[in-house]
Design an enzyme around this catalytic site. Structure first.
Site, PDB file in Angstrom:
ATOM      1  N   LYS A   1     -13.169   5.236   7.311  1.00 49.81           N
ATOM      2  CA  LYS A   1     -12.966   5.903   6.017  1.00 49.81           C
ATOM      3  C   LYS A   1     -14.146   6.789   5.652  1.00 49.81           C
ATOM      4  O   LYS A   1     -13.962   7.849   5.055  1.00 49.81           O
ATOM      5  CB  LYS A   1     -12.746   4.860   4.912  1.00 49.81           C
ATOM      6  CG  LYS A   1     -11.356   4.240   4.914  1.00 49.81           C
ATOM      7  CD  LYS A   1     -11.100   3.548   3.581  1.00 49.81           C
ATOM      8  CE  LYS A   1      -9.745   2.868   3.557  1.00 49.81           C
ATOM      9  NZ  LYS A   1      -9.535   2.113   2.310  1.00 49.81           N
TER      10      LYS A   1
ATOM     11  N   LYS B   1       2.376   2.437  13.184  1.00 49.18           N
ATOM     12  CA  LYS B   1       2.967   1.641  12.118  1.00 49.18           C
ATOM     13  C   LYS B   1       3.595   2.564  11.071  1.00 49.18           C
ATOM     14  O   LYS B   1       3.073   3.649  10.819  1.00 49.18           O
ATOM     15  CB  LYS B   1       1.844   0.828  11.457  1.00 49.18           C
ATOM     16  CG  LYS B   1       2.248  -0.569  11.071  1.00 49.18           C
ATOM     17  CD  LYS B   1       1.039  -1.345  10.572  1.00 49.18           C
ATOM     18  CE  LYS B   1       1.211  -1.683   9.109  1.00 49.18           C
ATOM     19  NZ  LYS B   1       0.111  -2.448   8.548  1.00 49.18           N
TER      20      LYS B   1
ATOM     21  N   LYS C   1       3.234   4.993   4.370  1.00 47.53           N
ATOM     22  CA  LYS C   1       3.636   5.923   3.304  1.00 47.53           C
ATOM     23  C   LYS C   1       2.749   7.149   3.275  1.00 47.53           C
ATOM     24  O   LYS C   1       3.085   8.141   2.643  1.00 47.53           O
ATOM     25  CB  LYS C   1       3.618   5.211   1.951  1.00 47.53           C
ATOM     26  CG  LYS C   1       2.259   4.707   1.557  1.00 47.53           C
ATOM     27  CD  LYS C   1       2.328   3.822   0.331  1.00 47.53           C
ATOM     28  CE  LYS C   1       1.082   2.966   0.298  1.00 47.53           C
ATOM     29  NZ  LYS C   1       1.259   1.649  -0.211  1.00 47.53           N
TER      30      LYS C   1
END
Ligand code: TRP
Length: 332
Positions: A113, A195, A198
């Site tokens: 991140k 995977k 969203k």
């Protein structure tokens, strides 16, 4: 007698996917009778990356409405918002002072991140410590974690063990990963090696819990398969395998039964059947969600969160008190 306390936090980030539902949410409904369960919306974690205040507030409410719509019963589970229980932030500070820079630097999620940010916030670095505080505050026995959160649970266990041994006292329960036998891992409809997510830039890759019937069917029609034109549960046909998984996890049929059901039938009909099944399964959830969204239900929602925070605070207060005493803070 319940088998122990399960605790999980979920970041408020908009509408969940079919993958979240089949992989996690639906199982929560199954385990609510057997375990004591606490679920919170992790808004303190959400601000480790920039957030629009209006969106954050809305997403927090949306998260709650989705859980309720999926069947999570507020009279059987403690459901609350993380920032409503101030002990999370307080315990996090004490744990910050018992955690090493070195161990946090090794967290793979932080490495990933932080590479995407220009000014990396201290909160992003400390994220796992706040997560440890969430878990240890309630003396949770089990934490349902996906692969991506496994390392954070490991560090939680390290922090808890270290604190207990530094002070020579069993202040914290050492939590374990909760592996559910039923949770299906649902993959992207466009790239079945990834995977379902969203945040996928391609909206055809995922089914949102609130997609309407036509959209759902369209997305399944366009799902990636292969040229074998044979409904087989095999690692050589990952796209088809994923569709079988989706279909079987909704219908309860085994993959073998699904293979038989669609033997000699082309992909077109198979995809249509999966699409219809998913649309049927999501229909009651959507109906409930839109009901909850009505302004007259605002009060009901606020009440659930109020009650949840009250129960959570009671437990949190006890643990924090013991930690403050153990740490050596002079009491009032
Ligand atoms: N980090 C978790 C995630 O992004 C969310 C989370 C925060 C959590 N605190 C937690 C999960 C405590 C389990 C227990 O998915």
């Amino acid at each position: 007698m319940k088998k122990g306390l399960i605790l999980s936090g979920i970041q408020p980030s908009g509408i969940l996917t079919l993958g979240n539902y089949l992989g996690a949410l639906r199982n929560w409904v199954d385990i609510q009778e057997e375990y004591e369960c606490m679920y919170f919306i992790a808004d303190l974690h959400a601000i480790t990356v920039p957030q629009d205040p209006k969106e954050l507030r809305e997403n927090t409410k949306k998260a709650l409405m989705q859980y309720l719509a999926c069947g999570l019963d507020p009279s059987k589970n403690v459901i609350f918002v993380q920032s409503h229980v101030h002990e999370h932030a307080e315990l996090a500070w004490v744990l910050d002072c018992n955690t090493y820079m070195g161990e946090l630097s090794r967290m793979t999620q932080f490495k990933d991140k932080s590479q995407k940010q220009v000014n990396v916030r201290v909160g992003l670095f400390n994220y796992p410590v706040l997560m440890a505080a969430d878990i240890l505050l309630y003396q949770a026995d089990f934490v349902p974690v996906g692969e991506d959160q496994r390392q954070h649970l490991e560090i939680t266990r390290d922090i808890a063990r270290r604190y207990n041994s530094t002070y020579g006292k069993q202040v914290f329960t050492i939590p374990e990963a909760f592996i559910s036998e039923t949770g299906a891992k649902i993959m992207s409809l466009k790239d079945p090696e990834k995977k379902m997510s969203k945040s996928d830039p391609n909206p055809l890759a995922f089914i949102s819990l609130l997609d309407d019937r036509d959209t759902i069917i369209k997305k399944f029609k366009k799902a990636t398969t292969d040229s074998m034109n044979e409904v087989r549960f095999s690692d050589e046909q990952l796209g088809v395998k994923n569709l079988i998984n989706i279909y079987s996890s909704i219908t309860g049929k085994t993959p073998l039964e699904v293979e038989r059901e669609f033997e000699g039938i082309g992909y077109g009909k198979f995809k249509m059947a999966v699409g219809e099944t998913v649309a049927d399964a999501l229909e009651p959830i959507q109906k409930k969600y839109y009901e909850l969204e009505a302004p007259e239900n605002e009060e009901y929602i606020k009440n659930i969160l109020k009650q949840g925070a009250e129960i959570a605070s009671g437990k949190a207060r006890e643990t924090l008190k013991e930690v403050y005493e153990t740490t050596g803070f002079y009491s009032k």
